[in-house]
Design a protein around this motif. Sequence first.
Motif, mmCIF file in Angstrom:
data_model
loop_
_atom_site.group_PDB
_atom_site.id
_atom_site.type_symbol
_atom_site.label_atom_id
_atom_site.label_comp_id
_atom_site.label_asym_id
_atom_site.label_seq_id
_atom_site.Cartn_x
_atom_site.Cartn_y
_atom_site.Cartn_z
ATOM 1 N N THR A 178 1.011 -1.188 0.033
ATOM 2 C CA THR A 178 0.209 0.032 0.205
ATOM 3 C C THR A 178 0.747 1.085 -0.063
ATOM 4 O O THR A 178 2.104 1.214 0.209
ATOM 5 C CB THR A 178 -1.180 -0.185 1.386
ATOM 6 N N ALA A 179 0.320 2.383 -0.305
ATOM 7 C CA ALA A 179 0.865 3.616 -0.201
ATOM 8 C C ALA A 179 1.499 4.022 1.061
ATOM 9 O O ALA A 179 2.681 4.554 1.219
ATOM 10 C CB ALA A 179 0.007 4.967 -0.882
ATOM 11 N N SER A 180 0.855 3.394 2.214
ATOM 12 C CA SER A 180 1.242 3.868 3.492
ATOM 13 C C SER A 180 2.263 3.015 3.749
ATOM 14 O O SER A 180 3.592 3.498 4.444
ATOM 15 C CB SER A 180 0.185 3.534 4.590
ATOM 16 N N GLU A 181 2.569 1.573 3.313
ATOM 17 C CA GLU A 181 3.646 0.806 3.601
ATOM 18 C C GLU A 181 5.019 1.237 2.685
ATOM 19 O O GLU A 181 5.943 1.262 3.284
ATOM 20 C CB GLU A 181 3.378 -0.716 3.091
ATOM 21 N N LEU A 182 4.782 1.907 1.422
ATOM 22 C CA LEU A 182 5.838 2.430 0.660
ATOM 23 C C LEU A 182 6.271 3.546 1.277
ATOM 24 O O LEU A 182 7.400 4.053 1.172
ATOM 25 C CB LEU A 182 5.466 2.546 -0.804
ATOM 26 N N ARG A 183 5.413 4.522 2.031
ATOM 27 C CA ARG A 183 5.823 5.502 2.499
ATOM 28 C C ARG A 183 6.866 5.279 3.663
ATOM 29 O O ARG A 183 8.012 5.778 3.990
ATOM 30 C CB ARG A 183 4.790 6.578 3.008
ATOM 31 N N GLY A 184 6.580 4.218 4.466
ATOM 32 C CA GLY A 184 7.043 3.609 5.597
ATOM 33 C C GLY A 184 8.588 3.236 5.130
ATOM 34 O O GLY A 184 9.604 3.533 5.710
ATOM 35 N N MET A 185 8.783 2.623 4.076
ATOM 36 C CA MET A 185 9.925 2.003 3.623
ATOM 37 C C MET A 185 10.889 3.106 3.035
ATOM 38 O O MET A 185 12.011 3.072 3.435
ATOM 39 C CB MET A 185 9.549 1.185 2.300
ATOM 40 N N LEU A 186 9.957 3.977 2.436
ATOM 41 C CA LEU A 186 10.882 5.080 2.029
ATOM 42 C C LEU A 186 11.653 5.940 3.140
ATOM 43 O O LEU A 186 12.874 6.403 3.369
ATOM 44 C CB LEU A 186 10.172 6.338 1.111
ATOM 45 N N ALA A 187 10.827 6.117 4.046
ATOM 46 C CA ALA A 187 11.227 6.829 5.294
ATOM 47 C C ALA A 187 12.267 6.068 5.921
ATOM 48 O O ALA A 187 13.522 6.722 6.394
ATOM 49 C CB ALA A 187 10.387 6.972 6.414
ATOM 50 N N ASP A 188 12.548 4.717 5.943
ATOM 51 C CA ASP A 188 13.366 3.916 6.547
ATOM 52 C C ASP A 188 14.786 4.135 5.886
ATOM 53 O O ASP A 188 15.930 4.204 6.534
ATOM 54 C CB ASP A 188 12.961 2.420 6.533
ATOM 55 N N GLU A 189 14.816 4.201 4.541
ATOM 56 C CA GLU A 189 15.761 4.282 3.849
ATOM 57 C C GLU A 189 16.453 5.440 3.720
ATOM 58 O O GLU A 189 17.677 5.722 3.716
ATOM 59 C CB GLU A 189 15.484 3.906 2.129
ATOM 60 N N LEU A 190 15.607 6.605 3.875
ATOM 61 C CA LEU A 190 16.272 7.800 4.037
ATOM 62 C C LEU A 190 16.886 7.968 5.289
ATOM 63 O O LEU A 190 17.954 8.714 5.532
ATOM 64 C CB LEU A 190 15.035 8.958 4.000
ATOM 65 N N VAL A 191 16.402 7.497 6.349
ATOM 66 C CA VAL A 191 16.968 7.679 7.699
ATOM 67 C C VAL A 191 18.456 6.722 7.803
ATOM 68 O O VAL A 191 19.327 7.342 8.408
ATOM 69 C CB VAL A 191 15.903 6.958 8.922
ATOM 70 N N ALA A 192 18.312 5.661 6.886
ATOM 71 C CA ALA A 192 19.522 4.882 7.030
ATOM 72 C C ALA A 192 20.553 5.458 6.133
ATOM 73 O O ALA A 192 21.601 5.607 6.395
ATOM 74 C CB ALA A 192 19.331 3.463 6.103
ATOM 75 N N ALA A 193 20.341 6.157 5.226
ATOM 76 C CA ALA A 193 21.139 7.103 4.130
ATOM 77 C C ALA A 193 21.819 8.419 5.161
ATOM 78 O O ALA A 193 22.744 8.893 5.022
ATOM 79 C CB ALA A 193 20.448 7.870 3.177
ATOM 80 N N LEU A 194 20.985 8.912 6.350
ATOM 81 C CA LEU A 194 21.520 9.914 7.017
ATOM 82 C C LEU A 194 22.396 9.321 8.307
ATOM 83 O O LEU A 194 22.749 10.204 9.138
ATOM 84 C CB LEU A 194 20.207 10.675 7.831
ATOM 85 N N ALA A 195 22.683 8.239 8.399
ATOM 86 C CA ALA A 195 23.643 7.661 9.060
ATOM 87 C C ALA A 195 23.231 7.942 10.712
ATOM 88 O O ALA A 195 24.008 8.785 11.191
ATOM 89 C CB ALA A 195 24.925 8.183 8.952
ATOM 90 N N PRO A 196 22.155 7.553 11.251
ATOM 91 C CA PRO A 196 21.727 7.876 12.474
ATOM 92 C C PRO A 196 22.869 7.614 13.659
ATOM 93 O O PRO A 196 22.730 8.139 14.709
ATOM 94 C CB PRO A 196 20.226 7.120 12.686
ATOM 95 N N GLU A 197 23.697 6.753 13.403
ATOM 96 C CA GLU A 197 24.498 6.529 14.352
ATOM 97 C C GLU A 197 25.878 7.526 14.679
ATOM 98 O O GLU A 197 26.330 7.200 15.761
ATOM 99 C CB GLU A 197 25.250 4.849 14.127
ATOM 100 N N MET A 198 25.921 8.381 13.688
ATOM 101 C CA MET A 198 26.760 9.307 13.882
ATOM 102 C C MET A 198 26.503 10.258 15.102
ATOM 103 O O MET A 198 25.305 10.356 15.832
ATOM 104 C CB MET A 198 26.857 10.167 12.906
ATOM 105 N N ASP A 199 27.783 10.485 15.997
ATOM 106 C CA ASP A 199 27.510 11.214 17.106
ATOM 107 C C ASP A 199 27.093 13.045 16.801
ATOM 108 O O ASP A 199 28.033 13.496 16.147
ATOM 109 C CB ASP A 199 28.878 11.040 17.818
ATOM 110 N N ARG A 200 26.010 13.224 17.142
ATOM 111 C CA ARG A 200 25.444 14.664 16.892
ATOM 112 C C ARG A 200 25.769 15.643 17.950
ATOM 113 O O ARG A 200 25.129 16.709 17.717
ATOM 114 C CB ARG A 200 24.198 14.726 15.972
ATOM 115 N N SER A 201 26.146 14.943 19.030
ATOM 116 C CA SER A 201 26.171 16.106 20.147
ATOM 117 C C SER A 201 27.442 17.141 19.977
ATOM 118 O O SER A 201 28.354 16.844 19.336
ATOM 119 C CB SER A 201 26.671 15.244 21.476
#
Length: 417
Positions: free
Chosen positions: A182-205
């Motif tokens: 569904t469109a909602s599922e695809l939107r969730g998948m897109l969000a996950d890939e964008l978050v992964a591309a932003l490297a959330p593990e980086m220290d931003r403090s």
Amino acid sequence: MESYIVFGLVLLVVVIGATLALVAPRFRKPPTLPPAQKPTAPPVKQVPPAPTKQAPPAPTKQAPPVPTKPPKKQVPPVVEAPPPVVEAPPPVVEAPPVVEAPPALETPEPTAGRLVRLRARLSRSQNVFGKGLLTLLSRDKLDDDTWDEIEETLIGADVGVAATTEIVGKLRERARVHGTATASELRGMLADELVAALAPEMDRSLAATQRDGRPAVLLVVGVNGAGKTTTCGKIARVLVADGHTVVMGAADTFRAAATEQLATWGSRVGAEVVRGPEGADPASVAFDAVKRGIEAGVDTVLIDTAGRLQNKVGLMDELGKVKRVVEKHGPVDETLLILDATTGQNGLEQARVFTEVVDVTGVVLTKLDGTAKGGIVIAVQRKLGIPVKLVGLGEGPDDLAPFDARQFVDALVGTDA
């Protein structure tokens, strides 16, 4: 008969001569020099009067009285009036100087959750970035043409070619594995890939606490027009909101307005500003700021440097000098690069040149609201390998928020936070 006539003439001459002798001296001024003696006429031989009857003498005319000068009027002596008595003025009592009350200190908003509160500022970027992708992902059939359009949309949103290829490849694989989504599922998948591309593990403090009894030193660099000085003031508010004490150094000495602007920001939150005369050596001002921070025992010294054109070799060398002089007190704990999000891919070239001169440890993206394309955050991190630590989402004093990858993506594509 002739003898009478002669006698009368002689008598008349005698009378006239006597009269003149009496009157003339009164009208004649005494000569300054004795007059020359004139030869006297020979005496006239007097004829003895005939023995006849004498005529009575003619009456003599009396000379009129000679006018005499009136006596001079006696002028009374001038008596000088005594000088006026000048009364001494009353003693002047100086009023005590008016001491202006210091401006009331402002309390910055807490930094926790700022990005969530400011997600509405990303609405325009969401229209360009998130909603465009969601429209494509909502199609009944995701064929090759649709995926090509998704790639073009991501590249147009400043994500970058390499990052776009990686994101679309992973998204296609997940959509194929899940089958019909569904469109909602695809939107969730897109969000996950964008978050992964932003490297959330980086220290931003931010490294903003004391180390070994010495305040942390934050160096702020960037080009003209990126909002560097304003962002420096907002960073001070972020630090104060998190409970840090701050001293700021106005090392942008080539622009007088920058010093005044920074002083205004500092006065609002009680942060002392160390400044130098206009045109002073920026490295000297930075050195004094760190010295003052050590003396005051503050947590953080925040140094604003001059806005620099990245193609000016001399200016970049000067920035390196500032860093070397400051390090005489100790190492620079954080170097924040201010980038204008609206410059898109051009900002990456600016960032690259700065990283060659100083050790950039974090990126602050300003003007991310409005027409900026949110994908620049991904491009900056992937290109530089440096985390985005703060993002500016408005003109307000507390519109600078610590960056959080998940909250940012949720606001960008319109998913729930």
